[in-house]
Design a protein around this motif. Sequence first.
Motif, PDB file in Angstrom:
ATOM      1  N   UNK A  19       0.819  -1.226   0.000  1.00  0.00           N
ATOM      2  CA  UNK A  19       0.000   0.000   0.000  1.00  0.00           C
ATOM      3  C   UNK A  19       0.849   1.271   0.000  1.00  0.00           C
ATOM      4  N   UNK A  20       2.047   1.215   0.603  1.00  0.00           N
ATOM      5  CA  UNK A  20       2.915   2.398   0.658  1.00  0.00           C
ATOM      6  C   UNK A  20       4.360   1.985   0.436  1.00  0.00           C
ATOM      7  N   UNK A  21       5.203   2.941   0.092  1.00  0.00           N
ATOM      8  CA  UNK A  21       6.631   2.695  -0.057  1.00  0.00           C
ATOM      9  C   UNK A  21       6.999   1.866  -1.265  1.00  0.00           C
ATOM     10  N   UNK A  22       6.165   1.882  -2.290  1.00  0.00           N
ATOM     11  CA  UNK A  22       6.408   1.094  -3.503  1.00  0.00           C
ATOM     12  C   UNK A  22       7.090   1.966  -4.550  1.00  0.00           C
ATOM     13  N   UNK A  23       8.143   1.422  -5.190  1.00  0.00           N
ATOM     14  CA  UNK A  23       8.890   2.181  -6.196  1.00  0.00           C
ATOM     15  C   UNK A  23       8.674   1.670  -7.615  1.00  0.00           C
ATOM     16  N   UNK A  35       7.576  -3.599  -5.984  1.00  0.00           N
ATOM     17  CA  UNK A  35       8.928  -3.489  -5.447  1.00  0.00           C
ATOM     18  C   UNK A  35       8.915  -2.365  -4.419  1.00  0.00           C
ATOM     19  N   UNK A  36       9.313  -2.684  -3.197  1.00  0.00           N
ATOM     20  CA  UNK A  36       9.297  -1.669  -2.143  1.00  0.00           C
ATOM     21  C   UNK A  36      10.596  -0.869  -2.142  1.00  0.00           C
ATOM     22  N   UNK A  37      10.567   0.258  -1.466  1.00  0.00           N
ATOM     23  CA  UNK A  37      11.760   1.106  -1.373  1.00  0.00           C
ATOM     24  C   UNK A  37      12.905   0.396  -0.667  1.00  0.00           C
ATOM     25  N   UNK A  38      12.602  -0.676   0.071  1.00  0.00           N
ATOM     26  CA  UNK A  38      13.632  -1.470   0.755  1.00  0.00           C
ATOM     27  C   UNK A  38      14.173  -2.599  -0.114  1.00  0.00           C
ATOM     28  N   UNK A  39      13.728  -2.673  -1.380  1.00  0.00           N
ATOM     29  CA  UNK A  39      14.217  -3.692  -2.287  1.00  0.00           C
ATOM     30  C   UNK A  39      13.573  -5.056  -2.099  1.00  0.00           C
ATOM     31  N   UNK A  64      16.416  -4.773  -7.474  1.00  0.00           N
ATOM     32  CA  UNK A  64      16.517  -3.464  -8.123  1.00  0.00           C
ATOM     33  C   UNK A  64      15.517  -3.284  -9.257  1.00  0.00           C
ATOM     34  N   UNK A  65      14.910  -4.371  -9.750  1.00  0.00           N
ATOM     35  CA  UNK A  65      13.918  -4.273 -10.826  1.00  0.00           C
ATOM     36  C   UNK A  65      13.039  -5.516 -10.806  1.00  0.00           C
ATOM     37  N   UNK A  66      11.801  -5.357 -11.286  1.00  0.00           N
ATOM     38  CA  UNK A  66      10.851  -6.465 -11.373  1.00  0.00           C
ATOM     39  C   UNK A  66      10.163  -6.435 -12.728  1.00  0.00           C
ATOM     40  N   UNK A  67       9.592  -7.583 -13.104  1.00  0.00           N
ATOM     41  CA  UNK A  67       8.802  -7.675 -14.327  1.00  0.00           C
ATOM     42  C   UNK A  67       7.840  -8.844 -14.179  1.00  0.00           C
ATOM     43  N   UNK A  68       6.731  -8.778 -14.910  1.00  0.00           N
ATOM     44  CA  UNK A  68       5.753  -9.858 -14.887  1.00  0.00           C
ATOM     45  C   UNK A  68       5.222 -10.083 -16.287  1.00  0.00           C
ATOM     46  N   UNK A  69       5.006 -11.348 -16.621  1.00  0.00           N
ATOM     47  CA  UNK A  69       4.389 -11.731 -17.879  1.00  0.00           C
ATOM     48  C   UNK A  69       3.125 -12.510 -17.577  1.00  0.00           C
TER      49      UNK A  69
END
Length: 160
Positions: A19-23, A35-39, A64-69
């Motif tokens: 809900x919060x702290x998402x980058x 992905x949260x600010x804490x990685x 450091x990065x995420x992806x979804x298919x």
Amino acid sequence: MLAWGDNRKDQTEVPDEAETGVTAIAAGAHHALALTKDGEVVAWGDNSNKQTDIPAEVKSGTVTAIAAGKNTSAAIVGGKVYAWGATHATQKVPTFAQSKVVQVAVGTESLAAVKEDGKVIEWKVNNASYTNVTGATDVRALTAGAHHFVVLKGDPPQKH
């Protein structure tokens, strides 16, 4: 964060920890990642193909990065791509995608990654062989559709 639309697999029910702290965010067919600010990665929605079963290596590292298919998820930890889903708790990733990766994208049946040098490689889901993408040099952004990839090439725009 806000999610809406088809919720047949609870993919629009955002968990409290997202809900919060998402980058960064990513969405598959019926699942989502944050992905949260804490990685840390938060996953929810359909897990019929293990696409929300975050691997231990991802849970214990700084992402450091995420992806979804469609039924696959991916993350970068320490420059290495980790992929899961499509009925595999942990997918095979080519050696070339196990270091110096800065971006990853997931299509329906393949993944692509941008290396630090701006070159792109592509591989099929759960397959360790890869292809260097001809002409994909100096890449600064990568995204995936169901059956295709798009890159943005060149230097970043100048600030005025």
